[in-house]
Motif scaffolding. Structure first.
Motif, PDB file in Angstrom:
ATOM      1  N   GLY A 125       0.678  -1.165  -0.083  1.00 25.60           N
ATOM      2  CA  GLY A 125       0.036  -0.004   0.075  1.00 25.60           C
ATOM      3  C   GLY A 125       0.862   1.217   0.162  1.00 25.60           C
ATOM      4  O   GLY A 125       2.130   1.260   0.275  1.00 25.60           O
ATOM      5  N   ALA A 126       0.222   2.194  -0.345  1.00 26.41           N
ATOM      6  CA  ALA A 126       0.937   3.806  -0.483  1.00 26.41           C
ATOM      7  C   ALA A 126       0.098   4.925  -0.102  1.00 26.41           C
ATOM      8  O   ALA A 126       0.232   5.916  -0.442  1.00 26.41           O
ATOM      9  CB  ALA A 126       1.637   3.727  -1.691  1.00 26.41           C
ATOM     10  N   GLY A 127      -1.014   4.418   0.800  1.00 23.88           N
ATOM     11  CA  GLY A 127      -1.816   5.492   1.193  1.00 23.88           C
ATOM     12  C   GLY A 127      -1.687   6.213   2.472  1.00 23.88           C
ATOM     13  O   GLY A 127      -0.323   6.103   2.726  1.00 23.88           O
ATOM     14  N   GLY A 128      -2.324   6.854   3.091  1.00 23.04           N
ATOM     15  CA  GLY A 128      -2.149   7.664   4.246  1.00 23.04           C
ATOM     16  C   GLY A 128      -1.796   6.683   5.331  1.00 23.04           C
ATOM     17  O   GLY A 128      -0.983   7.076   6.178  1.00 23.04           O
ATOM     18  N   ALA A 129      -2.269   5.735   5.488  1.00 25.84           N
ATOM     19  CA  ALA A 129      -2.098   4.717   6.593  1.00 25.84           C
ATOM     20  C   ALA A 129      -0.599   3.998   6.595  1.00 25.84           C
ATOM     21  O   ALA A 129       0.092   4.083   7.356  1.00 25.84           O
ATOM     22  CB  ALA A 129      -2.883   3.397   6.369  1.00 25.84           C
ATOM     23  N   GLN A 150     -12.728  -4.040   1.707  1.00 25.29           N
ATOM     24  CA  GLN A 150     -13.826  -4.674   0.829  1.00 25.29           C
ATOM     25  C   GLN A 150     -13.934  -6.037   0.613  1.00 25.29           C
ATOM     26  O   GLN A 150     -14.254  -6.472  -0.277  1.00 25.29           O
ATOM     27  CB  GLN A 150     -13.390  -3.635  -0.415  1.00 25.29           C
ATOM     28  N   LYS A 160       2.780   5.817  -6.772  1.00 23.69           N
ATOM     29  CA  LYS A 160       2.741   6.228  -5.591  1.00 23.69           C
ATOM     30  C   LYS A 160       3.593   5.656  -4.334  1.00 23.69           C
ATOM     31  O   LYS A 160       4.149   6.256  -3.725  1.00 23.69           O
ATOM     32  CB  LYS A 160       1.090   5.907  -5.004  1.00 23.69           C
ATOM     33  N   ASN A 204       2.619  -1.285  -4.190  1.00 20.20           N
ATOM     34  CA  ASN A 204       1.382  -0.706  -4.613  1.00 20.20           C
ATOM     35  C   ASN A 204       0.773  -1.192  -5.846  1.00 20.20           C
ATOM     36  O   ASN A 204       1.435  -1.243  -6.900  1.00 20.20           O
ATOM     37  CB  ASN A 204       1.562   0.750  -4.268  1.00 20.20           C
ATOM     38  N   ARG A 205      -0.715  -1.041  -5.797  1.00 21.23           N
ATOM     39  CA  ARG A 205      -1.406  -1.207  -6.983  1.00 21.23           C
ATOM     40  C   ARG A 205      -1.194  -0.197  -7.951  1.00 21.23           C
ATOM     41  O   ARG A 205      -0.898  -0.569  -9.342  1.00 21.23           O
ATOM     42  CB  ARG A 205      -2.844  -1.344  -6.557  1.00 21.23           C
ATOM     43  N   THR A 206      -0.905   0.966  -7.554  1.00 26.36           N
ATOM     44  CA  THR A 206      -0.320   2.250  -8.316  1.00 26.36           C
ATOM     45  C   THR A 206       1.078   2.384  -8.134  1.00 26.36           C
ATOM     46  O   THR A 206       1.447   3.026  -7.008  1.00 26.36           O
ATOM     47  CB  THR A 206      -1.264   3.377  -8.008  1.00 26.36           C
ATOM     48  N   ASP A 254     -11.254  -7.688   0.109  1.00 23.13           N
ATOM     49  CA  ASP A 254     -10.318  -7.916  -0.874  1.00 23.13           C
ATOM     50  C   ASP A 254      -8.894  -7.991  -0.433  1.00 23.13           C
ATOM     51  O   ASP A 254      -8.801  -7.709   0.666  1.00 23.13           O
ATOM     52  CB  ASP A 254     -10.502  -6.673  -1.805  1.00 23.13           C
ATOM     53  N   THR A 301      -2.969  -1.668   2.802  1.00 24.72           N
ATOM     54  CA  THR A 301      -3.967  -1.034   1.916  1.00 24.72           C
ATOM     55  C   THR A 301      -5.252  -1.434   2.688  1.00 24.72           C
ATOM     56  O   THR A 301      -5.518  -1.924   3.688  1.00 24.72           O
ATOM     57  CB  THR A 301      -3.908  -2.109   0.868  1.00 24.72           C
ATOM     58  N   SER A 302      -6.211  -0.614   2.030  1.00 22.53           N
ATOM     59  CA  SER A 302      -7.497  -0.738   2.594  1.00 22.53           C
ATOM     60  C   SER A 302      -8.650  -1.633   1.956  1.00 22.53           C
ATOM     61  O   SER A 302      -9.703  -1.814   2.172  1.00 22.53           O
ATOM     62  CB  SER A 302      -8.300   0.583   2.541  1.00 22.53           C
TER      63      SER A 302
HETATM   64  P1  ATR Z   1      -5.585   4.971   3.866  1.00 21.83           P
HETATM   65  O1  ATR Z   1      -5.754   6.446   4.532  1.00 21.83           O
HETATM   66  O2  ATR Z   1      -6.381   3.887   4.439  1.00 21.83           O
HETATM   67  O3  ATR Z   1      -4.082   4.424   3.653  1.00 21.83           O
HETATM   68  P2  ATR Z   1      -5.813   5.813   1.048  1.00 21.83           P
HETATM   69  O4  ATR Z   1      -4.765   6.767   1.301  1.00 21.83           O
HETATM   70  O5  ATR Z   1      -7.007   5.936   0.107  1.00 21.83           O
HETATM   71  O6  ATR Z   1      -6.417   5.300   2.347  1.00 21.83           O
HETATM   72  O7  ATR Z   1      -4.976   4.358   0.311  1.00 21.83           O
HETATM   73  C1  ATR Z   1      -5.533   3.127   0.142  1.00 21.83           C
HETATM   74  C2  ATR Z   1      -4.441   2.103  -0.194  1.00 21.83           C
HETATM   75  O8  ATR Z   1      -5.147   1.110  -0.329  1.00 21.83           O
HETATM   76  C3  ATR Z   1      -3.839   2.572  -1.428  1.00 21.83           C
HETATM   77  O9  ATR Z   1      -2.433   1.980  -1.520  1.00 21.83           O
HETATM   78  C4  ATR Z   1      -4.707   1.771  -2.364  1.00 21.83           C
HETATM   79  O10 ATR Z   1      -3.968   1.455  -3.459  1.00 21.83           O
HETATM   80  P3  ATR Z   1      -3.874   2.559  -5.005  1.00 21.83           P
HETATM   81  O11 ATR Z   1      -2.772   3.678  -4.489  1.00 21.83           O
HETATM   82  O12 ATR Z   1      -3.301   1.801  -6.161  1.00 21.83           O
HETATM   83  O13 ATR Z   1      -5.118   3.085  -4.993  1.00 21.83           O
HETATM   84  C5  ATR Z   1      -4.835   0.616  -1.785  1.00 21.83           C
HETATM   85  N1  ATR Z   1      -6.036  -0.342  -1.983  1.00 21.83           N
HETATM   86  C6  ATR Z   1      -7.196   0.064  -1.893  1.00 21.83           C
HETATM   87  N2  ATR Z   1      -8.075  -0.979  -2.075  1.00 21.83           N
HETATM   88  C7  ATR Z   1      -7.139  -1.999  -2.839  1.00 21.83           C
HETATM   89  C8  ATR Z   1      -7.512  -3.366  -3.325  1.00 21.83           C
HETATM   90  N3  ATR Z   1      -8.807  -3.769  -3.598  1.00 21.83           N
HETATM   91  N4  ATR Z   1      -6.458  -3.965  -3.911  1.00 21.83           N
HETATM   92  C9  ATR Z   1      -5.298  -3.445  -3.788  1.00 21.83           C
HETATM   93  N5  ATR Z   1      -4.891  -2.211  -2.946  1.00 21.83           N
HETATM   94  C10 ATR Z   1      -6.118  -1.494  -2.694  1.00 21.83           C
END
Ligand code: ATR
Length: 277
Positions: free
Chosen positions: A127-131, A199, A156, A151-153, A201, A194-195
């Motif tokens: 993952g690469a989001g806020g968390a 879902q 990031k 990360n998926r993207t 997922d 990741t979040s």
């Molecule tokens: P948070 O604050 O929980 O980190 P966020 O900043 O929206 O929320 O980041 C969500 C992270 O979960 C991202 O790394 C996202 O990947 P992308 O940057 O490619 O969007 C990842 N994520 C969310 N749903 C996902 C899924 N179904 N499969 C893989 N990665 C997922």
């Protein structure tokens, strides 16, 4: 009586009032802690109003951690670097101060509660989001020798690596990639930030990354095993643990910041686990 609150939206599901009530009882602190749902338009004004009055401290949760970072006039170095703040208070000069205790919460759960040594460890962070932003510097500081951010993207993850490269220094391998390019080897620690679990997922992970010694950690938690923990167990990981301990540990760091007392987290983690079942 000193007032505390967690501001978020939604916030009804928050376990923070329960956790801080346990800490307060245990440490004989006279304080009151509530969860308050905040409208995005009034966040800054509500923070200011709360901390002007009886309010001694705030926790900040989704989706306001970045806004709280902007509001904080004084930031701890780890909060400054993380770009997100989950704990606010006012100093003697009346300035709003911000810290990010999420990363230390993760480190404390891994090292103290789970007995995992991060010194020299190879760590794969998903993952690469806020968390994830909040835990990178504490992981580097804990002495891991390798930190791969997948990360998926991938872009990031690349941005995060650039942002933290200076902190990392030359002694640690810091690397970004997509899920299909994760270097094939068994990692000591794999952390799902990741979040996806929300879902139901799971990121598309290669099998080779889990070894018999691997500790797999999901920063999310739930009453039943998270999809990531389920997957990790099936891959034969030594342990698959969810983020309930991290939640309690980040709260303990905030409590320490406000009350200068370090609560005993183990009984609170156990109680919370029981209440989820
Ligand atoms: P948070 O604050 O929980 O980190 P966020 O900043 O929206 O929320 O980041 C969500 C992270 O979960 C991202 O790394 C996202 O990947 P992308 O940057 O490619 O969007 C990842 N994520 C969310 N749903 C996902 C899924 N179904 N499969 C893989 N990665 C997922």
């Amino acid at each position: 009586i000193d007032q505390y609150a967690v501001f978020g939206n939604p916030v009804a599901h928050s376990q923070s009032p329960f956790i801080h009530a346990c800490f307060a009882r245990q440490q004989q602190q006279s304080m009151h802690y509530v969860a308050t749902q905040i409208d995005p338009e009034s966040f800054a004004q509500q923070v200011d109003a709360f901390l002007q009055g009886q309010g001694k401290g705030l926790n900040i949760t989704v989706p306001f951690k970045e806004l709280a970072w902007q509001l904080a006039e004084v930031k701890t170095p780890r909060a400054a670097l993380a770009g997100a703040v989950n704990t606010l208070w006012r100093d003697e000069q009346g300035r709003i101060c911000g810290d990010n205790t999420d990363g230390l919460g993760l480190i404390n759960d891994l090292t103290q509660n789970l007995g995992c040594s991060l010194k020299g460890a190879s760590v794969l962070l998903l993952g690469a989001g806020g968390a994830v932003r909040g835990v990178i510097q504490p992981l580097l500081e804990a002495g891991c020798s390798e930190l791969i951010i997948a990360n998926r993207t991938p872009e990031k993850a690349q941005q995060l690596v650039q942002h933290f490269a200076e902190t990392a220094g030359a002694a640690v391998t810091l690397h970004a990639c997509g899920y299909s390019e994760i270097p094939a080897k068994a990692y000591d620690v794999i952390i799902n930030g990741t979040s996806a679990s929300l879902q139901g997922d799971l990121p598309p992970l290669p099998e080779a990354i889990v070894g018999a010694h691997s500790l797999c950690y999901d920063m999310m938690y739930s009453a039943t095993q998270t999809p990531f923990c389920h997957w990790a167990s099936r891959q034969g990981a030594a342990r698959a643990v969810d983020g309930l301990g991290m939640l309690v540990e980040q709260a303990a760091e905030a409590f320490f910041r406000w009350r200068e007392r370090r609560p005993d987290t183990a009984p609170v983690i156990a109680m919370l686990r029981q209440s989820l079942a």
